[in-house]
Design a protein around this motif. Structure first.
Motif, mmCIF file in Angstrom:
data_model
loop_
_atom_site.group_PDB
_atom_site.id
_atom_site.type_symbol
_atom_site.label_atom_id
_atom_site.label_comp_id
_atom_site.label_asym_id
_atom_site.label_seq_id
_atom_site.Cartn_x
_atom_site.Cartn_y
_atom_site.Cartn_z
ATOM 1 N N ALA A 1 0.828 -1.207 0.000
ATOM 2 C CA ALA A 1 0.000 0.000 0.000
ATOM 3 C C ALA A 1 0.863 1.258 0.000
ATOM 4 N N SER A 2 1.954 1.256 0.751
ATOM 5 C CA SER A 2 2.845 2.414 0.809
ATOM 6 C C SER A 2 3.498 2.673 -0.551
ATOM 7 N N ILE A 3 3.959 1.613 -1.218
ATOM 8 C CA ILE A 3 4.554 1.750 -2.541
ATOM 9 C C ILE A 3 3.541 2.345 -3.515
ATOM 10 N N LEU A 4 2.317 1.836 -3.478
ATOM 11 C CA LEU A 4 1.292 2.287 -4.407
ATOM 12 C C LEU A 4 0.803 3.691 -4.086
ATOM 13 N N ASP A 5 0.742 4.057 -2.803
ATOM 14 C CA ASP A 5 0.419 5.442 -2.446
ATOM 15 C C ASP A 5 1.366 6.402 -3.149
#
Length: 263
Positions: free
Chosen positions: A123-127
């Protein structure tokens, strides 16, 4: 089978509904299927190449080769246009590799998400990735955002002619502008949204009568709903709903209530 949901960062929430993962058990639970809808899913199956599934008029069923689970980005209705300059109609009704959307950078994103340790890191990468895409590609139009909101949430009663008038346009100009942004007519968008939200209502509320839900969402009568259902899914509602609840990944309670858009 287990499901896990994560909210995106606050800046992405007008465009991204949630991140979610689906992991099958050793008993061989099937992966979820996707019914027609007006949003998009950016899917990263474990051990397989990522794919985008954009606005769909058909049902997509995953093959066993997709493995034992996936991580996905659920993009809101019509919002994929903010993350790429490629016209949305180029993505309709087919799985699209990320390289076709973002070139070599898409391939790198796929690799990074695949190597992440857990859903929080994914999720952090995609954010971070989606925020960059948003800054570079966002196609803001207040009229189109309002039109999407009214056609999606007001689908039982809104009329295209009346909506165009409220937006200060002729119907012809409104339809041309809407198609420019979303690659489809307002009527086709409204029809798909009505189907999607009717089926979600039926699956989440367990209504004793599907007819009540169909009438609430603007269908004229039971035969109207059955015809529409068969045209989208290829089978009758009675056959579909026998074991659909646990397999239709699209139908989960909203994590956040939609903002009211005054007009």
């Amino acid at each position: 089978m287990s499901r896990h949901f994560i909210l995106p960062c606050e800046a992405l929430r007008p465009y991204v509904d949630r991140y979610w993962s689906w992991t099958t058990s050793s008993s061989g639970d099937p992966l979820p299927f996707m019914l027609p809808g007006t949003g998009a899913e950016l899917m990263f199956p474990y051990g397989r190449e990522a794919r985008l599934f954009c606005i769909r008029s058909q049902t997509f069923r995953f093959e066993n080769s997709w493995g034992d689970g996936l991580f996905s980005v659920r993009i809101r209705s019509g919002a994929m246009r903010h993350f790429s300059r490629i016209p949305l109609e180029n993505f309709f009704d087919r799985p699209v590799p990320l390289e076709d959307i973002w070139g070599g950078s898409g391939r790198v994103l796929d690799e990074r998400v695949g190597l992440a340790r857990d859903d929080a890191e994914r999720a952090s990468i995609l954010d971070r990735w989606l925020l960059v895409c948003l800054r570079e590609n966002a196609r803001q139009s207040q009229e189109i955002e309002l039109a999407i909101w009214h056609l999606y949430y007001g689908h039982p009663t809104i009329r295209i002619e009346a909506l165009a008038e409220r937006l200060g346009m002729s119907r012809r100009h409104f339809e041309r502008l809407f198609r420019l942004h979303l690659g489809m007519t307002p009527k086709a968008f409204q029809r798909t949204a009505r189907f999607h939200l009717t089926v979600r209502d039926m699956l989440l509320t367990n209504r004793p009568s599907g007819l009540d839900a169909a009438l609430d969402h603007g269908y004229y009568d039971q035969s109207h709903f059955i015809r529409e259902f068969e045209s989208f899914v290829g089978v009758s509602p009675s056959r579909f709903f026998v074991d659909a609840t646990s397999k239709a990944h699209f139908y989960n309670p909203p994590l956040l209530s939609p903002d009211t858009v005054p007009l």
